[in-house]
Design a protein around this motif. Structure first.
Motif, PDB file in Angstrom:
ATOM      1  N   GLN A 310      13.046  29.666 -29.456  1.00 35.46           N
ATOM      2  CA  GLN A 310      11.885  29.120 -28.752  1.00 35.46           C
ATOM      3  C   GLN A 310      11.915  29.484 -27.274  1.00 35.46           C
ATOM      4  N   ALA A 311      13.113  29.468 -26.661  1.00 33.67           N
ATOM      5  CA  ALA A 311      13.230  29.870 -25.258  1.00 33.67           C
ATOM      6  C   ALA A 311      12.836  31.334 -25.084  1.00 33.67           C
ATOM      7  N   GLY A 312      13.179  32.180 -26.072  1.00 32.02           N
ATOM      8  CA  GLY A 312      12.777  33.588 -26.013  1.00 32.02           C
ATOM      9  C   GLY A 312      11.269  33.751 -26.061  1.00 32.02           C
ATOM     10  N   TRP A 313      10.622  33.005 -26.950  1.00 32.04           N
ATOM     11  CA  TRP A 313       9.157  33.045 -27.001  1.00 32.04           C
ATOM     12  C   TRP A 313       8.560  32.593 -25.665  1.00 32.04           C
ATOM     13  N   LEU A 314       9.109  31.530 -25.090  1.00 31.02           N
ATOM     14  CA  LEU A 314       8.570  31.001 -23.844  1.00 31.02           C
ATOM     15  C   LEU A 314       8.726  32.004 -22.705  1.00 31.02           C
ATOM     16  N   ARG A 315       9.862  32.720 -22.666  1.00 28.04           N
ATOM     17  CA  ARG A 315      10.049  33.734 -21.633  1.00 28.04           C
ATOM     18  C   ARG A 315       8.991  34.835 -21.749  1.00 28.04           C
ATOM     19  N   GLU A 316       8.721  35.254 -22.975  1.00 26.74           N
ATOM     20  CA  GLU A 316       7.730  36.308 -23.154  1.00 26.74           C
ATOM     21  C   GLU A 316       6.337  35.826 -22.777  1.00 26.74           C
ATOM     22  N   LEU A 317       6.016  34.581 -23.111  1.00 27.43           N
ATOM     23  CA  LEU A 317       4.717  34.030 -22.718  1.00 27.43           C
ATOM     24  C   LEU A 317       4.606  33.931 -21.200  1.00 27.43           C
ATOM     25  N   ALA A 318       5.689  33.480 -20.538  1.00 23.26           N
ATOM     26  CA  ALA A 318       5.665  33.355 -19.079  1.00 23.26           C
ATOM     27  C   ALA A 318       5.475  34.714 -18.423  1.00 23.26           C
ATOM     28  N   ASP A 319       6.165  35.739 -18.934  1.00 21.73           N
ATOM     29  CA  ASP A 319       5.998  37.096 -18.390  1.00 21.73           C
ATOM     30  C   ASP A 319       4.567  37.578 -18.577  1.00 21.73           C
ATOM     31  N   LEU A 320       3.996  37.303 -19.742  1.00 18.82           N
ATOM     32  CA  LEU A 320       2.629  37.735 -20.023  1.00 18.82           C
ATOM     33  C   LEU A 320       1.640  37.039 -19.091  1.00 18.82           C
ATOM     34  N   PHE A 321       1.830  35.745 -18.849  1.00 24.29           N
ATOM     35  CA  PHE A 321       0.937  35.017 -17.946  1.00 24.29           C
ATOM     36  C   PHE A 321       1.084  35.521 -16.514  1.00 24.29           C
ATOM     37  N   ALA A 322       2.265  36.009 -16.157  1.00 21.43           N
ATOM     38  CA  ALA A 322       2.496  36.496 -14.791  1.00 21.43           C
ATOM     39  C   ALA A 322       1.916  37.880 -14.563  1.00 21.43           C
ATOM     40  N   THR A 323       1.714  38.656 -15.635  1.00 22.41           N
ATOM     41  CA  THR A 323       1.338  40.057 -15.449  1.00 22.41           C
ATOM     42  C   THR A 323      -0.006  40.436 -16.048  1.00 22.41           C
ATOM     43  N   SER A 324      -0.540  39.642 -16.942  1.00 23.28           N
ATOM     44  CA  SER A 324      -1.748  40.051 -17.657  1.00 23.28           C
ATOM     45  C   SER A 324      -2.999  39.898 -16.789  1.00 23.28           C
ATOM     46  N   ALA A 325      -3.830  40.922 -16.796  1.00 22.99           N
ATOM     47  CA  ALA A 325      -5.114  40.861 -16.098  1.00 22.99           C
ATOM     48  C   ALA A 325      -6.128  40.020 -16.858  1.00 22.99           C
ATOM     49  N   ALA A 326      -5.795  39.624 -18.091  1.00 22.73           N
ATOM     50  CA  ALA A 326      -6.726  38.845 -18.905  1.00 22.73           C
ATOM     51  C   ALA A 326      -6.639  37.344 -18.625  1.00 22.73           C
ATOM     52  N   VAL A 327      -5.693  36.934 -17.774  1.00 24.14           N
ATOM     53  CA  VAL A 327      -5.571  35.510 -17.444  1.00 24.14           C
ATOM     54  C   VAL A 327      -6.810  35.057 -16.669  1.00 24.14           C
ATOM     55  N   VAL A 328      -7.371  33.935 -17.080  1.00 22.67           N
ATOM     56  CA  VAL A 328      -8.532  33.366 -16.396  1.00 22.67           C
ATOM     57  C   VAL A 328      -8.221  31.926 -16.018  1.00 22.67           C
ATOM     58  N   VAL A 329      -8.914  31.420 -15.023  1.00 16.65           N
ATOM     59  CA  VAL A 329      -8.765  30.031 -14.606  1.00 16.65           C
ATOM     60  C   VAL A 329     -10.002  29.275 -15.059  1.00 16.65           C
ATOM     61  N   ARG A 330      -9.821  28.317 -15.966  1.00 15.01           N
ATOM     62  CA  ARG A 330     -10.954  27.592 -16.536  1.00 15.01           C
ATOM     63  C   ARG A 330     -10.433  26.335 -17.243  1.00 15.01           C
ATOM     64  N   PRO A 331     -11.317  25.379 -17.527  1.00 14.18           N
ATOM     65  CA  PRO A 331     -10.899  24.236 -18.351  1.00 14.18           C
ATOM     66  C   PRO A 331     -10.736  24.687 -19.800  1.00 14.18           C
ATOM     67  N   PRO A 332      -9.556  24.578 -20.382  1.00 11.40           N
ATOM     68  CA  PRO A 332      -9.373  25.029 -21.766  1.00 11.40           C
ATOM     69  C   PRO A 332     -10.007  24.094 -22.790  1.00 11.40           C
ATOM     70  N   LYS A 333     -10.209  22.844 -22.371  1.00 14.05           N
ATOM     71  CA  LYS A 333     -10.873  21.863 -23.222  1.00 14.05           C
ATOM     72  C   LYS A 333     -11.859  21.076 -22.383  1.00 14.05           C
ATOM     73  N   SER A 334     -12.851  20.524 -23.014  1.00 11.77           N
ATOM     74  CA  SER A 334     -13.830  19.709 -22.310  1.00 11.77           C
ATOM     75  C   SER A 334     -13.146  18.521 -21.646  1.00 11.77           C
ATOM     76  N   GLY A 335     -13.445  18.316 -20.362  1.00 14.75           N
ATOM     77  CA  GLY A 335     -12.873  17.196 -19.621  1.00 14.75           C
ATOM     78  C   GLY A 335     -11.566  17.512 -18.927  1.00 14.75           C
ATOM     79  N   MET A 336     -10.968  18.693 -19.180  1.00 17.43           N
ATOM     80  CA  MET A 336      -9.727  19.073 -18.515  1.00 17.43           C
ATOM     81  C   MET A 336     -10.000  19.776 -17.201  1.00 17.43           C
ATOM     82  N   ASP A 337      -9.041  19.704 -16.283  1.00 16.55           N
ATOM     83  CA  ASP A 337      -9.130  20.478 -15.045  1.00 16.55           C
ATOM     84  C   ASP A 337      -8.881  21.949 -15.354  1.00 16.55           C
ATOM     85  N   PRO A 338      -9.383  22.873 -14.505  1.00 17.83           N
ATOM     86  CA  PRO A 338      -9.116  24.306 -14.727  1.00 17.83           C
ATOM     87  C   PRO A 338      -7.627  24.622 -14.622  1.00 17.83           C
ATOM     88  N   VAL A 339      -7.141  25.446 -15.520  1.00 19.36           N
ATOM     89  CA  VAL A 339      -5.767  25.943 -15.495  1.00 19.36           C
ATOM     90  C   VAL A 339      -5.799  27.426 -15.847  1.00 19.36           C
TER      91      VAL A 339
END
Length: 396
Positions: A310-339
């Protein structure tokens, strides 16, 4: 030919369709300027070259567009890094240069490995010690220091020409000026002519060398733009604002960005590096900016303990979030703050090259791969490491 030996053009003698180019040439000669010294005005040859209008259908995205920091800095850009005294702008600027020179991510963005020249226009000796602390904290980088004052206000100083030659000889692709007021001493910042001349110097340096210029500057009253006449902020390709004081973590806000969005905020902390002892036996301590919390969150996850897988999966997700141009800032669910979010499709695309999956003949995830990914995401959700909705994935 005039008595002073200079040939002058008379627009009345020029053909009507050539009048614009003649007027441009007259302006150049009257001010003694070369083609490169008058940005924005085409040369006579360029003025005669027809320029074509593009239809909407011809306007395309360039996936191969050059960048220095993806979505923020491109070659030949002029960037303002603005912050109040004590906010940490002169700590963030060296870290920015170091990460670019090492090809490492900064502010959650990819960088292209590029040689950097850092001009410490004030307190050059102190900046040498800060660079030593940065090297101790971050490792090596293709980052170079010019610890000497410059005067870019007066053309007669020759400093602009010297910097241009140093940049070309070094082969640097980024020039960081710290600070703008020190690089342009006695600049009448609120005067449009004086500030316009300073802007032209910055643009001339960027175009003559092909480099991106990052100028560290103070904010205007109110703290949202660069201090001085609006020509400076108006011309800049991006404005990065640093906020914070004393021992609190700093916040980084994109106030202007021609290369991407201004959504979301980033941050950094200030750490002290021990460089040994001086001749009196006292510790030599110097501050550096640090984004280490990004990596520490993955190495030492808080909350429920993760298995190694699970830690390996999390590292890969963190790297992807740090480098991907597809990351957007928005509310992922209704009523949530943008993330910062990735769509499930973008997540799958980003993980294709991870080596975890047996791809089908078209390079897509198989049904078995999708099940494995879904199971891993649900496990991380149960451990409170990621958030999931029907369409989006985000880190917690």
């Amino acid at each position: 030919m005039s008595p002073d030996g200079i040939s002058y053009c008379d627009p009345d003698d020029a053909p009507e369709d050539d009048e614009a180019s003649v007027m441009t040439e007259m302006l150049r000669r009257s001010q003694g300027l070369s083609d490169e010294a008058l940005p924005g005005l085409p040369s006579a040859a360029e003025a005669r070259t027809p320029r074509r209008v593009l239809s909407l259908a011809e306007c395309v995205v360039r996936p191969d567009a050059a960048y220095v920091v993806k979505g923020i800095i491109r070659p030949r850009n002029v960037i303002l890094l603005v912050g109040e005294p004590g906010a940490g702008k002169s700590l963030l600027a060296p870290l920015l240069g170091h990460r670019i020179g090492a090809g490492r991510t900064i502010l959650g963005r990819r960088t292209r490995l590029t040689r950097v020249l850092y001009v410490a226009c004030e307190a050059g000796d102190d900046m040498q010690e800060r660079f030593a602390a940065l090297r101790e904290r971050e490792g090596d980088s293709d980052l170079h220091l010019w610890p000497h004052p410059v005067n870019l206000t007066e053309p007669a100083s020759g400093d602009a020409e010297e910097l241009r030659e140093v940049m070309l000889q070094l082969g640097a692709g980024v020039l960081i000026l710290d600070t703008l007021p020190s690089a342009f001493p006695a600049l009448r910042e609120n005067d449009p002519d004086a500030m316009g001349a300073a802007v032209r110097v910055l643009r001339d340096l960027s175009h003559a060398t092909g480099c991106a210029v990052v100028a560290v500057h103070h904010p205007a009253k109110g703290g949202e733009t660069g201090r001085g006449h609006g020509l400076l902020t108006g011309d800049a390709d991006a404005l990065i604002l640093v906020r914070g004081e004393r021992h609190e973590d700093r916040t980084i806000i994109m106030k202007k960005n021609r290369n991407g969005t201004c959504a979301g905020t980033e941050g950094f902390s200030i750490e002290t590096v021990d460089l040994g002892v001086d001749d009196d036996g006292d510790r030599i301590l110097r501050p550096v900016a640090s984004e280490a919390h990004r990596e520490e969150q993955v190495r030492e996850p808080k909350g429920k303990r993760l298995t190694d897988a699970q830690a390996g999966w999390l590292r890969e997700l963190a790297d992807l979030f740090a480098t991907s141009a597809a990351v957007v800032v928005r509310p992922p669910k209704s009523g949530m703050d943008p993330v910062r979010c990735l769509s499930r499709g973008s997540l799958r695309s980003g993980l294709r090259g991870s080596g975890r999956f047996d791809l089908d003949s078209h390079g897509n995830l198989t049904a078995k791969d999708r099940d494995r990914l879904r199971e891993a995401l649900n496990q991380l959700k149960d451990k409170q490491k990621v958030g999931l909705s029907d369409d989006w994935v985000w880190l917690i």
